[in-house]
Design a protein around this motif. Structure first.
Motif, PDB file in Angstrom:
ATOM      1  N   TRP A  47       0.643  -1.116  -0.010  1.00 50.64           N
ATOM      2  CA  TRP A  47      -0.158   0.111   0.005  1.00 50.64           C
ATOM      3  C   TRP A  47       0.716   1.253  -0.109  1.00 50.64           C
ATOM      4  O   TRP A  47       0.521   2.273  -0.918  1.00 50.64           O
ATOM      5  CB  TRP A  47      -0.725  -0.175   1.218  1.00 50.64           C
ATOM      6  N   LYS A  48       1.849   1.355   0.756  1.00 49.98           N
ATOM      7  CA  LYS A  48       2.802   2.318   0.970  1.00 49.98           C
ATOM      8  C   LYS A  48       3.684   2.430  -0.271  1.00 49.98           C
ATOM      9  O   LYS A  48       3.789   3.613  -0.896  1.00 49.98           O
ATOM     10  CB  LYS A  48       3.586   2.346   2.159  1.00 49.98           C
ATOM     11  N   GLY A  49       3.894   1.460  -0.971  1.00 48.81           N
ATOM     12  CA  GLY A  49       4.973   1.467  -2.137  1.00 48.81           C
ATOM     13  C   GLY A  49       4.011   2.127  -3.306  1.00 48.81           C
ATOM     14  O   GLY A  49       4.313   2.910  -3.983  1.00 48.81           O
ATOM     15  N   LEU A  50       2.950   1.572  -3.278  1.00 51.69           N
ATOM     16  CA  LEU A  50       1.718   2.069  -4.250  1.00 51.69           C
ATOM     17  C   LEU A  50       1.583   3.658  -4.148  1.00 51.69           C
ATOM     18  O   LEU A  50       1.584   4.166  -5.114  1.00 51.69           O
ATOM     19  CB  LEU A  50       0.254   1.465  -4.377  1.00 51.69           C
ATOM     20  N   PHE A  51       1.242   4.041  -2.979  1.00 55.29           N
ATOM     21  CA  PHE A  51       1.096   5.495  -2.832  1.00 55.29           C
ATOM     22  C   PHE A  51       2.456   6.217  -3.103  1.00 55.29           C
ATOM     23  O   PHE A  51       2.215   7.310  -3.904  1.00 55.29           O
ATOM     24  CB  PHE A  51       0.738   5.613  -1.151  1.00 55.29           C
ATOM     25  N   VAL A  52       3.329   5.761  -2.780  1.00 60.88           N
ATOM     26  CA  VAL A  52       4.591   6.567  -3.209  1.00 60.88           C
ATOM     27  C   VAL A  52       4.992   6.522  -4.630  1.00 60.88           C
ATOM     28  O   VAL A  52       5.115   7.756  -5.183  1.00 60.88           O
ATOM     29  CB  VAL A  52       6.001   5.814  -2.292  1.00 60.88           C
ATOM     30  N   ALA A  53       4.785   5.504  -5.085  1.00 58.16           N
ATOM     31  CA  ALA A  53       4.937   5.038  -6.671  1.00 58.16           C
ATOM     32  C   ALA A  53       3.961   6.370  -7.708  1.00 58.16           C
ATOM     33  O   ALA A  53       4.152   6.939  -8.345  1.00 58.16           O
ATOM     34  CB  ALA A  53       4.705   3.709  -7.335  1.00 58.16           C
ATOM     35  N   GLU A  54       2.867   6.328  -7.057  1.00 58.78           N
ATOM     36  CA  GLU A  54       1.656   7.151  -7.502  1.00 58.78           C
ATOM     37  C   GLU A  54       1.801   8.556  -7.422  1.00 58.78           C
ATOM     38  O   GLU A  54       1.701   9.250  -8.465  1.00 58.78           O
ATOM     39  CB  GLU A  54       0.065   6.647  -7.126  1.00 58.78           C
ATOM     40  N   SER A  55       2.429   8.787  -6.299  1.00 59.86           N
ATOM     41  CA  SER A  55       2.712  10.561  -6.183  1.00 59.86           C
ATOM     42  C   SER A  55       3.741  10.801  -6.937  1.00 59.86           C
ATOM     43  O   SER A  55       3.828  11.991  -7.473  1.00 59.86           O
ATOM     44  CB  SER A  55       3.006  10.417  -4.400  1.00 59.86           C
ATOM     45  N   ILE A  56       5.060   9.941  -7.051  1.00 57.74           N
ATOM     46  CA  ILE A  56       6.203  10.495  -8.019  1.00 57.74           C
ATOM     47  C   ILE A  56       5.581  10.363  -9.425  1.00 57.74           C
ATOM     48  O   ILE A  56       5.921  11.448  -9.934  1.00 57.74           O
ATOM     49  CB  ILE A  56       7.245   9.491  -7.747  1.00 57.74           C
ATOM     50  N   GLY A 100     -10.271  -4.335  -4.436  1.00 58.31           N
ATOM     51  CA  GLY A 100     -10.845  -3.616  -5.710  1.00 58.31           C
ATOM     52  C   GLY A 100     -10.602  -2.338  -5.858  1.00 58.31           C
ATOM     53  O   GLY A 100     -10.012  -1.562  -5.068  1.00 58.31           O
ATOM     54  N   GLU A 101     -10.981  -1.721  -7.110  1.00 56.24           N
ATOM     55  CA  GLU A 101     -10.661  -0.424  -7.202  1.00 56.24           C
ATOM     56  C   GLU A 101     -11.347   0.750  -6.213  1.00 56.24           C
ATOM     57  O   GLU A 101     -10.533   1.576  -5.864  1.00 56.24           O
ATOM     58  CB  GLU A 101     -11.264   0.030  -8.689  1.00 56.24           C
ATOM     59  N   GLU A 102     -12.333   0.435  -5.945  1.00 53.89           N
ATOM     60  CA  GLU A 102     -12.977   1.282  -4.830  1.00 53.89           C
ATOM     61  C   GLU A 102     -12.287   1.397  -3.348  1.00 53.89           C
ATOM     62  O   GLU A 102     -11.955   2.134  -2.809  1.00 53.89           O
ATOM     63  CB  GLU A 102     -14.602   0.722  -4.660  1.00 53.89           C
ATOM     64  N   ALA A 103     -11.753   0.058  -3.089  1.00 50.97           N
ATOM     65  CA  ALA A 103     -10.893   0.119  -1.796  1.00 50.97           C
ATOM     66  C   ALA A 103      -9.699   0.852  -1.821  1.00 50.97           C
ATOM     67  O   ALA A 103      -9.354   1.295  -0.823  1.00 50.97           O
ATOM     68  CB  ALA A 103     -10.774  -1.475  -1.383  1.00 50.97           C
ATOM     69  N   ILE A 104      -9.154   0.495  -2.946  1.00 52.99           N
ATOM     70  CA  ILE A 104      -7.794   1.397  -3.315  1.00 52.99           C
ATOM     71  C   ILE A 104      -8.014   2.806  -3.129  1.00 52.99           C
ATOM     72  O   ILE A 104      -7.350   3.507  -2.455  1.00 52.99           O
ATOM     73  CB  ILE A 104      -7.148   1.000  -4.630  1.00 52.99           C
ATOM     74  N   ARG A 105      -9.093   3.342  -3.882  1.00 53.47           N
ATOM     75  CA  ARG A 105      -9.343   4.873  -3.863  1.00 53.47           C
ATOM     76  C   ARG A 105      -9.641   5.042  -2.321  1.00 53.47           C
ATOM     77  O   ARG A 105      -9.285   6.251  -1.924  1.00 53.47           O
ATOM     78  CB  ARG A 105     -10.792   4.893  -4.581  1.00 53.47           C
ATOM     79  N   GLU A 106     -10.528   4.505  -1.649  1.00 49.93           N
ATOM     80  CA  GLU A 106     -10.746   4.632  -0.195  1.00 49.93           C
ATOM     81  C   GLU A 106      -9.436   4.831   0.595  1.00 49.93           C
ATOM     82  O   GLU A 106      -9.415   5.503   1.342  1.00 49.93           O
ATOM     83  CB  GLU A 106     -11.750   3.907   0.612  1.00 49.93           C
ATOM     84  N   ALA A 110      -7.603   7.923   2.697  1.00 49.60           N
ATOM     85  CA  ALA A 110      -7.323   7.904   3.910  1.00 49.60           C
ATOM     86  C   ALA A 110      -5.722   8.135   4.124  1.00 49.60           C
ATOM     87  O   ALA A 110      -5.357   8.957   4.999  1.00 49.60           O
ATOM     88  CB  ALA A 110      -7.565   6.595   4.433  1.00 49.60           C
ATOM     89  N   MET A 111      -5.003   7.626   3.456  1.00 49.76           N
ATOM     90  CA  MET A 111      -3.560   8.048   3.391  1.00 49.76           C
ATOM     91  C   MET A 111      -3.378   9.431   3.060  1.00 49.76           C
ATOM     92  O   MET A 111      -2.307  10.214   3.924  1.00 49.76           O
ATOM     93  CB  MET A 111      -2.821   7.178   1.956  1.00 49.76           C
ATOM     94  N   LEU A 112      -3.934  10.171   2.056  1.00 48.14           N
ATOM     95  CA  LEU A 112      -3.728  11.713   2.041  1.00 48.14           C
ATOM     96  C   LEU A 112      -4.403  12.513   3.121  1.00 48.14           C
ATOM     97  O   LEU A 112      -3.579  13.293   3.368  1.00 48.14           O
ATOM     98  CB  LEU A 112      -4.539  12.090   0.567  1.00 48.14           C
ATOM     99  N   GLU A 113      -5.485  11.844   3.817  1.00 45.37           N
ATOM    100  CA  GLU A 113      -5.825  12.500   4.997  1.00 45.37           C
ATOM    101  C   GLU A 113      -4.827  12.349   6.036  1.00 45.37           C
ATOM    102  O   GLU A 113      -4.725  13.178   6.859  1.00 45.37           O
ATOM    103  CB  GLU A 113      -7.078  11.733   5.458  1.00 45.37           C
TER     104      GLU A 113
END
Length: 121
Positions: A47-56, A100-106, A110-113
């Motif tokens: 999850w954290k890797g995905l968040f970091v990768a997407e942010s970069i 799924g996609e909805e869970a990832i978006r949620e 939460a991570m942005l928050e």
């Protein structure tokens, strides 16, 4: 992974953009960590890797558009391409865990928050 996640949260909550050199150094550290460890990531690290990768990826794409014809634009596009590969890989693995996609978006919201709350305190 935790340190890189905390760093990207800090970057996302800054008012100014970091200079190219700092962005590139952060990107290189992240990619090196991904190259060496991504296959062994725990669920939380995915999850954290995905968040970091997407942010970069998102930031590099935006910077490439802003820079258009500069030598840095090409470098930003390459960074975006490389982090896109990792984002797709992490998304696939997260999907395999049953999200799924909805869970990832949620989770992303939460991570942005979470990053905003750290900034407020």
């Amino acid at each position: 992974m935790e340190e890189m996640y905390n760093q990207v949260q800090e970057y996302l909550n800054m008012d100014d953009e970091i200079p190219f050199k700092e962005f590139r150094t952060y990107y290189q550290n992240v990619i090196s960590h991904f190259d060496e460890n991504a296959e062994q990531f725990s669920e939380d690290e995915l999850w954290k890797g995905l968040f970091v990768a997407e942010s970069i990826m998102s930031n590099a794409e935006n910077r490439a558009k802003e820079e258009k014809n500069s030598s840095q634009a090409k470098k930003y596009r390459k960074m975006a391409d490389r982090t896109t590969m990792y984002a797709q890989h992490f998304t696939k693995r997260i999907n395999q865990l049953g999200y799924g996609e909805e869970a990832i978006r949620e989770r992303f919201e939460a991570m942005l928050e979470e990053g905003s709350k750290k900034e407020d305190s």
